[in-house]
Structure formats: structure tokens, C-alpha cells
Design a protein around this motif. Structure first.
Motif, PDB file in Angstrom:
ATOM      1  N   HIS A   1      59.071 -34.631  48.478  1.00  0.00           N
ATOM      2  CA  HIS A   1      58.251 -33.454  48.791  1.00  0.00           C
ATOM      3  C   HIS A   1      58.167 -32.518  47.574  1.00  0.00           C
ATOM      4  CE1 HIS A   1      56.095 -30.654  51.220  1.00  0.00           C
ATOM      5  NE2 HIS A   1      57.028 -29.719  51.123  1.00  0.00           N
ATOM      6  N   LEU A   2      59.142 -31.631  47.406  1.00  0.00           N
ATOM      7  CA  LEU A   2      59.076 -30.693  46.293  1.00  0.00           C
ATOM      8  C   LEU A   2      59.233 -31.373  44.939  1.00  0.00           C
ATOM      9  CD1 LEU A   2      61.060 -27.563  47.594  1.00  0.00           C
ATOM     10  CD2 LEU A   2      58.585 -27.925  47.526  1.00  0.00           C
TER      11      LEU A   2
ATOM     12  N   GLY B   1      58.345 -30.717  62.730  1.00  0.00           N
ATOM     13  CA  GLY B   1      57.804 -31.302  61.506  1.00  0.00           C
ATOM     14  C   GLY B   1      58.793 -31.366  60.366  1.00  0.00           C
ATOM     15  N   GLU B   2      58.256 -31.685  59.172  1.00  0.00           N
ATOM     16  CA  GLU B   2      59.097 -31.861  58.005  1.00  0.00           C
ATOM     17  C   GLU B   2      59.573 -30.519  57.439  1.00  0.00           C
ATOM     18  OE1 GLU B   2      60.199 -34.711  56.787  1.00  0.00           O
ATOM     19  OE2 GLU B   2      59.188 -35.748  58.429  1.00  0.00           O
ATOM     20  N   ASN B   3      60.679 -30.584  56.730  1.00  0.00           N
ATOM     21  CA  ASN B   3      61.245 -29.386  56.113  1.00  0.00           C
ATOM     22  C   ASN B   3      60.513 -29.089  54.802  1.00  0.00           C
ATOM     23  OD1 ASN B   3      62.937 -27.509  54.730  1.00  0.00           O
ATOM     24  ND2 ASN B   3      64.685 -28.194  55.936  1.00  0.00           N
ATOM     25  N   PRO B   4      59.852 -27.939  54.666  1.00  0.00           N
ATOM     26  CA  PRO B   4      59.079 -27.636  53.452  1.00  0.00           C
ATOM     27  C   PRO B   4      59.933 -27.398  52.215  1.00  0.00           C
ATOM     28  CG  PRO B   4      59.137 -25.724  54.887  1.00  0.00           C
ATOM     29  CD  PRO B   4      59.729 -26.860  55.674  1.00  0.00           C
ATOM     30  N   ALA B   5      61.262 -27.272  52.399  1.00  0.00           N
ATOM     31  CA  ALA B   5      62.151 -27.067  51.254  1.00  0.00           C
ATOM     32  C   ALA B   5      62.818 -28.372  50.816  1.00  0.00           C
ATOM     33  CB  ALA B   5      63.218 -26.020  51.587  1.00  0.00           C
TER      34      ALA B   5
ATOM     35  N   ASP C   1      66.562 -26.600  58.402  1.00  0.00           N
ATOM     36  CA  ASP C   1      67.068 -27.738  59.193  1.00  0.00           C
ATOM     37  C   ASP C   1      67.775 -27.241  60.453  1.00  0.00           C
ATOM     38  OD1 ASP C   1      66.133 -29.870  57.732  1.00  0.00           O
ATOM     39  OD2 ASP C   1      67.964 -30.137  56.556  1.00  0.00           O
ATOM     40  N   ALA C   2      68.556 -26.175  60.294  1.00  0.00           N
ATOM     41  CA  ALA C   2      69.263 -25.603  61.444  1.00  0.00           C
ATOM     42  C   ALA C   2      68.270 -25.054  62.465  1.00  0.00           C
ATOM     43  CB  ALA C   2      70.217 -24.501  60.982  1.00  0.00           C
ATOM     44  N   ALA C   3      67.198 -24.429  61.974  1.00  0.00           N
ATOM     45  CA  ALA C   3      66.171 -23.895  62.874  1.00  0.00           C
ATOM     46  C   ALA C   3      65.519 -25.020  63.670  1.00  0.00           C
ATOM     47  CB  ALA C   3      65.122 -23.128  62.070  1.00  0.00           C
TER      48      ALA C   3
ATOM     49  N   ALA D   1      65.429 -15.168  48.190  1.00  0.00           N
ATOM     50  CA  ALA D   1      64.587 -15.577  49.317  1.00  0.00           C
ATOM     51  C   ALA D   1      64.148 -14.378  50.149  1.00  0.00           C
ATOM     52  CB  ALA D   1      65.339 -16.593  50.185  1.00  0.00           C
ATOM     53  N   ALA D   2      64.206 -13.197  49.554  1.00  0.00           N
ATOM     54  CA  ALA D   2      63.846 -11.972  50.285  1.00  0.00           C
ATOM     55  C   ALA D   2      62.465 -12.037  50.945  1.00  0.00           C
ATOM     56  CB  ALA D   2      63.931 -10.770  49.345  1.00  0.00           C
ATOM     57  N   PRO D   3      61.428 -12.626  50.290  1.00  0.00           N
ATOM     58  CA  PRO D   3      60.103 -12.685  50.942  1.00  0.00           C
ATOM     59  C   PRO D   3      60.095 -13.491  52.239  1.00  0.00           C
ATOM     60  CG  PRO D   3      59.909 -13.082  48.586  1.00  0.00           C
ATOM     61  CD  PRO D   3      61.367 -13.136  48.909  1.00  0.00           C
ATOM     62  N   LEU D   4      61.090 -14.342  52.433  1.00  0.00           N
ATOM     63  CA  LEU D   4      61.118 -15.183  53.636  1.00  0.00           C
ATOM     64  C   LEU D   4      61.821 -14.509  54.809  1.00  0.00           C
ATOM     65  CD1 LEU D   4      62.163 -18.648  52.095  1.00  0.00           C
ATOM     66  CD2 LEU D   4      59.856 -17.750  52.435  1.00  0.00           C
ATOM     67  N   ARG D   5      62.659 -13.532  54.537  1.00  0.00           N
ATOM     68  CA  ARG D   5      63.592 -13.031  55.549  1.00  0.00           C
ATOM     69  C   ARG D   5      62.913 -12.462  56.789  1.00  0.00           C
ATOM     70  NH1 ARG D   5      68.828 -13.069  54.646  1.00  0.00           N
ATOM     71  NH2 ARG D   5      69.185 -11.487  56.242  1.00  0.00           N
ATOM     72  N   THR D   6      61.761 -11.854  56.637  1.00  0.00           N
ATOM     73  CA  THR D   6      61.112 -11.237  57.799  1.00  0.00           C
ATOM     74  C   THR D   6      60.122 -12.179  58.492  1.00  0.00           C
ATOM     75  OG1 THR D   6      59.406 -10.281  56.373  1.00  0.00           O
ATOM     76  CG2 THR D   6      61.340  -8.930  56.830  1.00  0.00           C
ATOM     77  N   LYS D   7      59.911 -13.351  57.943  1.00  0.00           N
ATOM     78  CA  LYS D   7      58.965 -14.296  58.535  1.00  0.00           C
ATOM     79  C   LYS D   7      59.612 -15.044  59.696  1.00  0.00           C
ATOM     80  CE  LYS D   7      56.288 -15.347  54.351  1.00  0.00           C
ATOM     81  NZ  LYS D   7      54.951 -15.057  54.906  1.00  0.00           N
ATOM     82  N   PRO D   8      58.884 -15.245  60.809  1.00  0.00           N
ATOM     83  CA  PRO D   8      59.416 -16.113  61.874  1.00  0.00           C
ATOM     84  C   PRO D   8      59.722 -17.482  61.275  1.00  0.00           C
ATOM     85  CG  PRO D   8      57.512 -14.901  62.644  1.00  0.00           C
ATOM     86  CD  PRO D   8      57.584 -14.666  61.162  1.00  0.00           C
ATOM     87  N   VAL D   9      60.849 -18.040  61.645  1.00  0.00           N
ATOM     88  CA  VAL D   9      61.328 -19.244  60.974  1.00  0.00           C
ATOM     89  C   VAL D   9      60.403 -20.439  61.171  1.00  0.00           C
ATOM     90  CG1 VAL D   9      62.765 -20.172  62.832  1.00  0.00           C
ATOM     91  CG2 VAL D   9      63.502 -20.428  60.462  1.00  0.00           C
ATOM     92  N   ASP D  10      59.551 -20.396  62.206  1.00  0.00           N
ATOM     93  CA  ASP D  10      58.651 -21.531  62.454  1.00  0.00           C
ATOM     94  C   ASP D  10      57.338 -21.427  61.674  1.00  0.00           C
ATOM     95  OD1 ASP D  10      57.726 -19.360  63.926  1.00  0.00           O
ATOM     96  OD2 ASP D  10      56.834 -20.625  65.482  1.00  0.00           O
TER      97      ASP D  10
END
Length: 397
Positions: free
Chosen positions: A186-187, A177-181, A167-169, A124-133
Motif C-alpha cells: 500500500h504505502l 476495509g483495508e488499513n490506509p496506514a 487495526d484496533a478500531a 498525527a495531530a490532524p487525525l485526532r479529531t476525525k472519526p476513526v472510520d
């Protein structure tokens, strides 16, 4: 302020709640995880605002964050809502680290905790620097698609862990909104079902060929070769064998007790040792150096986790893995022996039945398993006497 915390206290504090004054607290969990919390009252209701993990937020920074939040409260502003508006949303990586620390008390062992961290940092490295929202379904799919069909089990775990972090965020007010994962509804419309994916299996040597293989193995004067033979004879996992310490061996009772923290199921596991297994250990006892049975080159460290795999490579075994010998054992037990399935599964340290059944199954059937492991060792014994290793021969790493 006489009772304010010090940097030393933050690092060494035992589990509990510690005040730094001004409603800033250091919370230390039973696992040693440390986090900063600011407590305040908003419109008559008690609120808590997380200020990050003490592992990444120094005391001085925590005080500054708390002071900034108190100034907003004095201005009639909710610091949690203002943080969202000010762009003070944590990154996915920061949130993942906080969630991992919060959940660590429920992890089976340190290995599970490390796996939780490594899978998210690696895949999940590409996600780590993205703001969680800001994380979207496309972001999640970009992480999962490259491994969804090639590393099915890993991908499924990664998806579940991303879902938990998001979910924690949301629970902390950083997302809406809904959890994209989320999988169901959904997935599951965008990715093939995990049950239909090809699961990775460890190639195994047919059990009929194990005795011949061991005859060849015994010609190799190496500690790793002895480790591999013991691994085969005990049907243990490679990490359990390489981490074996002398304190775990009871020569009188011929038992190897693997502590819970080194077992996949997080439970202590007793392994009855066959006559040949004891002979291998007695040979290594003469060369004893440190705590580990299979000592490596570094002082008081075991062999590398690749040591046994390298033996297979040198022997030009391309269609089998170290872990695969557990399958060889299981196939032999099911096809050749008359031992009940539950005895074989217990020997493999597999969890049998549901929780209710496990509660009643208190015995580990040690003596029944002793007969099983002795029978397996006898089956694995090379038939030609010339292939039997001399016990007095010195093993080399």
C-alpha cells in the motif's frame, strides 16, 4: 444497589474487575490503566462493548452510556452496531489513547509509553479529531509526507502506530476495509522505502580531538561541564547521566548502576567508573544537595536536559553533539584499542545478538569493561598538567 462503585473507588482500585451492577464493569490492568466495559448477550453469544477509558469517562457518564446501551438491547437492537449507525464512532485520538493504555503493559518503561503518546499527539495531530472510520490514505499521507524524508525514524514509528490504532478500531467494529496506514502493498507504492532515506546521525567530535576538548571543558566552573565530562568518560546517554542519583553509585566497587527504567533497552546497566570519573563524583559529593548527582536549580530536580548541549554552544562547538561523544568513543575503541567489539557494544549498552545469544550471554563483562573505560579515560586525559581542574574548586550550575 449496595455494591455500586464510587468515584473514589474508580480512582484507587487495584488491578482487577469491578462490577457497578447491570453488567457494567471497571477493568483495571496491571499497569493501572482503567476502562469501562458493558457485557451483554446478543443472539446467544457473549459480547463486550467498550465505553471508554475511565481517565476520560467519569463514572456517571459510564453509567449513562451503559443505560443507553441496555435500552437498545431491550428494543432488540445491537448497541455496538447502533453506535456505528448513530455516529457514535470514537475519534482517532480517543482510540489512540485507549490503544496506548491497553498496550502499556508491554512497554519497556514509562519513557516508551510517553513517546508513544507524544509522537501521535505531535505528528498525527490532524487525525485526532476525525472519526476513526473516516480516515483515508490521503489523511495518513498528509501526516507522513512532511517528516518522511527529514525525520525518517520518527516518521516510520508514527506510521506504525497509526496502523496499530486503525487495526484496533477495525477489531472493535469501528472500521471496515483495508488499513490506509499499511506499508506493504500500500504505502510502499506511495512513499520512498525507509531503508533509502537518510537516517539522522548525531555529529561527533573526532576522537583525536577529545582530549583537547576536555582540557578546554575543565576551565569551565559549572556543574553542567562536569556532567558533560562524566558523560564522555562513561560513554553514557545524556539522560542517564542527568538522571544519576547518589543511591546508584558504589564508591567502594567503583560502579554506577543505572536502573532498567532509565535505560533505552529497559535493562539494568552497570558502568565501571574510571579514576577520573570517581574524582568528578567525589568533587560533587562535597556539594551534595538532594538525591540527584547533577542537581538543578529546582529543589530535588536534576539539571535541564539541555544543560550539556548549552555547554557545547557556549564553547562554540557547532559540529558535535553530546550524544555524538558515544560515536567518538566507539570510533576510538575500534580504531585505536584492542578491545573486542562485543565489549565496546556492551559498554554502550547496546543489545548484542538475537534472543538466543542474549540468553547465553549472561555476564556483562564488567571487569573487561573496567579496563576499557580506564583506557578511554587515559586517552581523554589532557596532556598538559595546567589544564587539569582543581578538585576542590566549587562547581556552579
Amino acid at each position: 444497589m449496595a455494591n455500586r462503585l464510587t468515584a473514589r473507588k474508580v480512582e484507587t482500585a487495584k488491578p482487577g474487575k469491578y462490577s457497578d451492577g447491570g453488567n457494567l464493569y471497571l477493568i483495571v490492568s496491571g499497569t493501572g490503566a482503567r476502562k469501562w466495559v458493558l457485557r451483554f448477550t446478543w443472539r446467544g453469544r457473549a459480547k463486550e462493548m467498550g465505553l471508554g477509558s475511565a481517565a476520560s469517562v467519569p463514572l456517571a457518564d459510564a453509567r449513562e452510556k451503559a443505560a443507553s446501551a441496555r435500552r437498545k438491547i431491550a428494543q432488540g437492537l445491537n448497541p455496538i452496531e447502533e453506535r456505528k449507525r448513530d455516529g457514535g464512532i470514537p475519534t482517532f485520538g480517543e482510540t489512540a489513547d485507549d490503544v496506548r493504555e491497553a498496550l502499556s503493559a508491554g512497554f519497556r518503561n514509562e519513557k516508551h509509553k510517553a513517546q508513544w503518546k507524544s509522537t501521535l499527539e505531535t505528528y498525527a495531530a490532524p487525525l485526532r479529531t476525525k472519526p476513526v472510520d473516516t480516515i483515508t490514505t490521503d489523511d495518513v499521507l498528509a501526516v507522513l509526507k512532511p517528516i518522511w524524508t527529514t525525520k525518517a525514524e520518527t516518521a516510520s514509528r508514527v506510521r506504525g502506530r497509526i496502523e496499530k490504532v486503525l487495526d484496533a478500531a477495525k477489531a472493535k467494529g469501528f472500521r471496515d476495509g483495508e488499513n490506509p496506514a499499511r506499508w506493504r502493498g500500500h504505502l510502499d507504492h506511495l512513499l520512498p522505502k525507509p531503508s533509502k532515506l537518510a537516517r539522522g546521525h548525531h555529529p561527533a567530535l573526532p576522537y583525536e580531538e577529545v582530549a583537547t576538548f576536555i582540557a578546554d571543558l575543565r576551565q569551565r566552573e559549572a556543574t553542567a561541564a562536569l556532567a558533560l565530562e562524566l558523560c564522555i568518560l562513561t560513554a553514557a546517554r545524556s539522560g542517564e547521566v542527568l538522571g544519576m542519583q547518589w543511591s546508584e553509585i558504589d564508591f567502594d566497587k567503583k560502579i554506577w548502576t543505572v536502573p532498567a527504567e532509565r535505560m533505552k533497552a529497559g535493562r539494568e546497566h552497570r558502568i565501571p567508573l574510571s579514576t577520573r570519573a570517581i574524582a568528578i563524583l567525589r568533587q560533587l559529593e562535597k556539594l551534595k544537595a538532594g538525591n540527584f548527582v547533577f542537581a538543578g536549580q529546582a529543589r530535588n530536580r536534576p539539571l535541564s536536559n539541555m544543560a550539556m548541549e548549552m555547554v557545547l554552544r557556549r564553547m562554540k562547538i557547532e559540529d558535535a553533539t553530546v550524544h555524538g561523544f558515544r560515536s567518538s568513543f566507539r570510533d576510538w575503541a575500534g580504531n585505536v584499542s584492542n578491545f573486542p567489539r562485543e565489549i565496546t557494544e556492551t559498554a554502550l549498552a547496546h543489545v548484542i545478538g538475537d534472543k538466543a545469544e542474549q540468553a547465553y550471554r549472561r555476564s556483562d563483562a564488567l571487569e573487561k569493561r573496567r579496563k576499557l573505560m580506564e583506557a578511554w579515560a587515559s586517552y581523554c586525559e589532557p596532556k598538559k598538567a595546567g589544564n587539569i581542574i582543581q578538585i576542590g574548586r566549587r562547581a556552579r550550575a
